[in-house]
Design an enzyme around this catalytic site. Structure first.
Site: not given
Length: 396
Positions: A10, A106-107
């Protein structure tokens, strides 16, 4: 059987971190990304940890954030930069293993079970270090035997944390946590859980199954399994792009150039596409329309959006706009709306505005009511304006 080793990576304050990576002079300063910063009516989308230390929170209006932190630097979102940084991150992850599942910009998850030549913690440190050295972006990594526990672990130490959660750790580590901190519990359902006397993850783990089934359906039982550390979902490298498109098209009984009939047909299509998006729990970054004329000539027009959409109103607005730009005035035989570049709803990102944010929440509740009515009584139960009988031609 070899226990699985799953990473959840993350990125920390991703949008703000990308801006800092581009302009190192911003490092160490309170920085926020927000829509409409010039007019001071925008909503904070994300902020650096220096800003958070001053009380800045996501969805806070800029004027309020500036009151708390007068020196706050506010920048507008830069979608291209974020997408390029995201691609670079996942290129790094894929250099280690093909078993990478992106879940948002973004993860993502990695299944590193087969990488037995290096200890998981050392591997996580190596990945974390490489992303920072090559891209100047910080991240946290959770390590666990399944996706749920890995996700929970990655949230425990930020920024730059590496956390291991084993199944045996669940009673001590997870169960005391408030129910709202459990991944999979939506903020709008928190009060419903509490009204059922479920205040912690431990309460959910030990709750009566019949009660959960009655109050929350099968979803309640699935969440109870996760509260007990059970999650059989595999890391799926194709999940992020599985839904290539969702759409519907209709053939009109009579070829027409009547703008009211055409717009009403688009309205019907928008409702049905919205239903499918809702069922799949996805939003769309792209909308495309199809027009087939009376002479069978067919054209398509598409548009990429800055913010993902899923509501009937947004789909209809984009479809009508494209139609008005593309239509040659001739009679129309078939119309279609399709969506592409789909993303899971829970990871969809929107540049929120102070006024549209509250409006969006109202729209979401209204949309759910409409869907429930239409499911119960049929599409015709809730309609707007003039309707002309059309045939369903296609859906995908």
């Amino acid at each position: 059987m070899l226990a699985r080793v799953i990473f959840h990576l993350d990125m920390n304050s991703f949008f703000a971190s990308v801006e800092v990576a581009k302009d190192p002079s911003l490092s160490g300063k309170p920085l926020a990304i927000a829509g409409n910063p010039k007019e001071r009516k925008g909503i904070i989308v994300t902020s650096t940890y220096e800003a958070r230390a001053k009380g800045i929170k996501t969805t806070m209006p800029i004027w309020q954030a500036k009151k708390l932190c007068p020196e706050l630097i506010v920048l507008p979102p830069n979608g291209d930069s974020y997408r390029k940084a995201s691609q670079a991150i996942f290129d790094i992850l894929l250099s280690y293993t093909p078993n990478v599942q992106q879940v948002s910009i973004d993860e993502g998850y990695m299944d590193v079970t087969d990488m037995t030549d290096i200890h998981p913690v050392h591997l996580a440190k190596q990945i974390q270090k490489r992303i920072f050295e090559e891209l100047r972006l910080p991240c946290s990594i959770g390590i666990a035997p399944n996706k749920f526990l890995a996700k929970m672990a990655s949230d425990m130490k930020k920024p730059n944390g590496i956390t291991i959660v084993r199944k045996r750790d669940v009673p001590q580590v997870l169960w005391p946590m408030p129910i709202e901190e459990m991944h999979g519990i939506g903020r709008r359902t928190v009060e419903k859980w509490k009204k059922t006397s479920i205040y912690t993850i431990g309460d959910l783990a030990m709750a009566d199954k019949e009660l959960l089934l009655k109050k929350f359906g099968d979803r309640g039982l699935k969440l109870q399994e996760r509260a007990n550390g059970i999650d059989h979902r595999k890391v799926d490298p194709n999940a992020y792009s599985r839904f290539k498109s969702i759409g519907h098209s209709k053939t009109l009984h009579v070829d027409t150039a009547n703008r009211e009939v055409i717009h009403d047909t688009f309205s019907t299509l928008a409702v049905r596409v919205q239903h499918r998006l809702h069922e799949k729990k996805v939003c769309a970054y792209g909308v495309q329309i199809t027009i087939r004329y009376f002479d069978w000539k067919m054209i398509t027009r598409s548009k990429k959006l800055d913010d993902p959409i899923h509501s009937e109103q947004d789909l209809l607005k984009e479809a009508k706009r494209m139609f008005e730009q593309a239509w040659n005035g001739e009679r129309v035989r078939l119309l279609g709306i399709s969506t592409y570049d789909l993303i899971d709803q829970q990871y969809a990102y929107k540049q929120l505005d102070l006024f549209s944010y509250k409006e969006d929440e109202k729209k979401e509740r209204l949309q759910q009511t409409l869907i429930d009515l239409q499911k119960k009584f049929g599409d015709a139960s809730v309609q707007k304006g003039y309707r002309k009988k059309v045939n369903d031609d296609d859906k995908h």
